[in-house]
Structure formats: structure tokens, C-alpha cells
Design an enzyme around this catalytic site. Structure first.
Site, short mmCIF file in Angstrom:
data_model
loop_
_atom_site.label_atom_id
_atom_site.label_comp_id
_atom_site.label_asym_id
_atom_site.label_seq_id
_atom_site.Cartn_x
_atom_site.Cartn_y
_atom_site.Cartn_z
N GLU A 43 0.86 -1.19 0.00
CA GLU A 43 0.00 0.00 0.00
C GLU A 43 0.89 1.24 0.00
O GLU A 43 1.67 1.45 0.93
CB GLU A 43 -0.88 -0.06 1.26
CG GLU A 43 -1.62 1.20 1.60
CD GLU A 43 -2.17 1.15 3.04
OE1 GLU A 43 -2.47 0.05 3.56
OE2 GLU A 43 -2.29 2.21 3.64
N THR A 74 -4.15 5.92 3.00
CA THR A 74 -4.42 7.30 3.43
C THR A 74 -5.25 8.05 2.37
O THR A 74 -4.99 9.22 2.08
CB THR A 74 -3.11 8.06 3.77
OG1 THR A 74 -2.21 7.16 4.44
CG2 THR A 74 -3.36 9.23 4.71
N LYS A 134 -10.26 -1.59 8.34
CA LYS A 134 -8.96 -1.37 8.97
C LYS A 134 -9.22 -0.87 10.39
O LYS A 134 -9.82 0.20 10.56
CB LYS A 134 -8.21 -0.32 8.16
CG LYS A 134 -7.05 0.33 8.86
CD LYS A 134 -6.33 1.24 7.91
CE LYS A 134 -5.42 2.18 8.65
NZ LYS A 134 -4.45 2.78 7.76
O1 LIG Z 1 -3.36 6.56 7.07
C1 LIG Z 1 -3.36 5.37 6.80
O2 LIG Z 1 -4.05 4.90 5.88
C2 LIG Z 1 -2.52 4.48 7.59
O3 LIG Z 1 -2.22 3.44 7.07
C3 LIG Z 1 -2.08 4.89 8.97
C4 LIG Z 1 -0.70 4.37 9.42
O4 LIG Z 1 0.34 4.94 8.71
C5 LIG Z 1 -0.60 2.89 9.36
O5 LIG Z 1 -1.52 2.46 10.27
C6 LIG Z 1 0.77 2.35 9.59
O6 LIG Z 1 1.15 2.51 10.89
P1 LIG Z 1 2.51 1.95 11.47
O7 LIG Z 1 2.58 0.48 11.15
O8 LIG Z 1 2.41 2.22 12.93
O9 LIG Z 1 3.61 2.70 10.79
#
Ligand SMILES: O=C(O)C(=O)C[C@H](O)[C@H](O)COP(=O)(O)O
Length: 219
Positions: A43, A74, A134
Site C-alpha cells: 500500500e 491514506t 482497517k
Molecule cells: O493513514 C493510513 O491509511 C494508515 O495506514 C495509517 C498508518 O500509517 C498505518 O496504520 C501504519 O502505521 P505503522 O505500522 O504504525 O507505521
């Protein structure tokens, strides 16, 4: 592939790698390293400059690889979702729920994974047409929270994301997650800057092993 097949592949892959802040010039090396370590669902987050071009690069590179899924993360609005899908994204992830993003993905037959944090949000997003949810921010909520949500909502596939790594991924799978999303535990900015992409392969191998062990013991 159909939406259903893409969803099944995403679930079977066990891990969604979140590529946030990876420059376009590094994105193929990063993706190759993760795939070598067994992480085949990738992603690219839309807040990264050049993200749509990076998605296009990855979609082209793995066009003939049925085992690799490329998506966008995001994604906060329908315009970004559509741009990502036109560039070749096969799935779309958001940290929050946006009905226009869900509608756009449904319209184009792409897997859509909005972010939720409560049972009400989960049901609303699922009713609006989400394929998978999610759970964000997962490590703040914890595996026992996921297990409680799954009690009455067993039919809803959930992918915890945010603070997930090899130390807690197994607990989330045992709590009922169909897969996990992970950025920080896979992507090592210093290693990327040094061109040491094998560090990412090792991170991927470790996380995949944790998820597969938990899936096997949950069977
Ligand atoms: O905004 C989004 O769509 C996201 O994916 C939010 C975060 O960036 C992920 O949840 C990854 O988080 P970490 O594994 O803690 O780096």
C-alpha cells in the site's frame, strides 16, 4: 481479477505493507525487498509526494505477478481514490471512513478498506459497502479490544493497523484479525537511505513468520 479474488488474496497474504514517505526513486527497490521477504500486498500512502506515480510504477512492474497486490493508503476523498485506481491500484485503504471513497471503489470494482475504531463505525462502514475494515490505531486499542468487537461482528473481516509488528501481530491474528497492516515495523528509512534493502526483506520475513505461526495455531 474480481474484487472477491483480490479480497481473498489480500487476506491470504496476511500482511499489508504500508509504504509511507518512500520516495518514488526507491519504491521499486523497497517493494522488491518486501516481496522477497514474503510480503506481497503493498500500500503506497497518498500523502507521499509522487504517490500516484509510484502506484503506477508498481502496478506496471508486477503486472504479470498474480501474487502481488498494489494499492493506495491514506485515501481521504473520491478524487484520490479514482486517481489511484486509474494508476493501477487494486485496493484502497483509509484511516477513517469516507462514503464517497467506498462508493468510488465499489463503482470500479476495487477492494476498499476504510478505517474504523468502534463497533458503530464498523457496522456503518460495512453497510456502506466496505470489503474489509482497517482497525486503526490498532496497537492503542489492543488485541483484546479487537476480540471484543469480533464477538458480535464475527462476519466482518478486520485488518488491525497502526503500531503492528512481529511482537504483537500474532496476538491480533489470534484475536480474530484476517491480516495485519504494518508500516513502521517494515520500512526502515535509514536502511533505505543507505541502499540496504535486505534489512526490509528481513523485517518482512519476521512479520510474515509471526502471522503465519498465529494463523496455523488458530486453525
Ligand atoms: O493513514 C493510513 O491509511 C494508515 O495506514 C495509517 C498508518 O500509517 C498505518 O496504520 C501504519 O502505521 P505503522 O505500522 O504504525 O507505521
Amino acid at each position: 481479477m474480481s474484487t472477491h479474488e483480490d479480497l481473498q488474496q489480500l487476506v491470504d497474504s496476511g500482511v499489508i505493507a504500508v509504504l509511507r514517505g518512500v520516495e518514488r526513486e526507491d519504491v521499486v527497490d523497497v517493494a522488491d525487498a518486501l516481496i522477497e521477504g514474503g510480503v506481497t500486498t503493498l500500500e503506497v500512502t497518498a500523502d507521499t509526494p509522487g504517490a500516484i506515480d509510484s502506484i503506477g510504477d508498481l502496478a506496471d512492474r508486477y503486472e504479470d505477478r498474480d501474487d502481488v497486490l498494489v494499492g493506495a493508503g491514506t485515501v481521504l476523498d473520491a478524487e484520490t481514490a479514482r486517481a489511484a485506481l486509474l494508476a493501477g491500484a487494486e485496493f484502497v485503504v483509509s484511516p477513517s471512513t469516507h462514503e464517497d471513497v467506498i462508493e468510488t471503489c465499489n463503482r470500479y470494482g476495487a477492494v476498499v478498506a476504510p478505517g474504523v475504531a468502534t463497533p458503530t463505525e464498523a457496522v456503518e462502514a460495512y453497510q456502506a459497502g466496505a470489503d474489509v475494515l482497517k482497525l486503526f490505531p490498532a496497537s492503542d486499542l489492543g488485541p483484546s479490544y479487537l476480540s471484543s468487537v469480533k464477538g458480535p461482528l464475527g462476519q466482518v473481516p478486520i485488518v488491525p493497523t497502526g503500531g503492528v509488528g512481529p511482537d504483537n501481530a500474532g496476538e491480533f491474528i489470534e484475536a480474530g484479525a484476517v491480516a495485519v497492516g504494518a508500516g513502521g515495523s517494515l520500512i526502515d528509512d535509514e536502511a533505505i537511505a543507505a541502499g540496504e534493502f535486505e534489512a526490509l526483506t528481513e523485517n518482512a520475513e519476521e512479520l510474515v513468520a509471526a502471522v503465519e505461526d498465529a494463523k496455523q495455531s488458530a486453525e
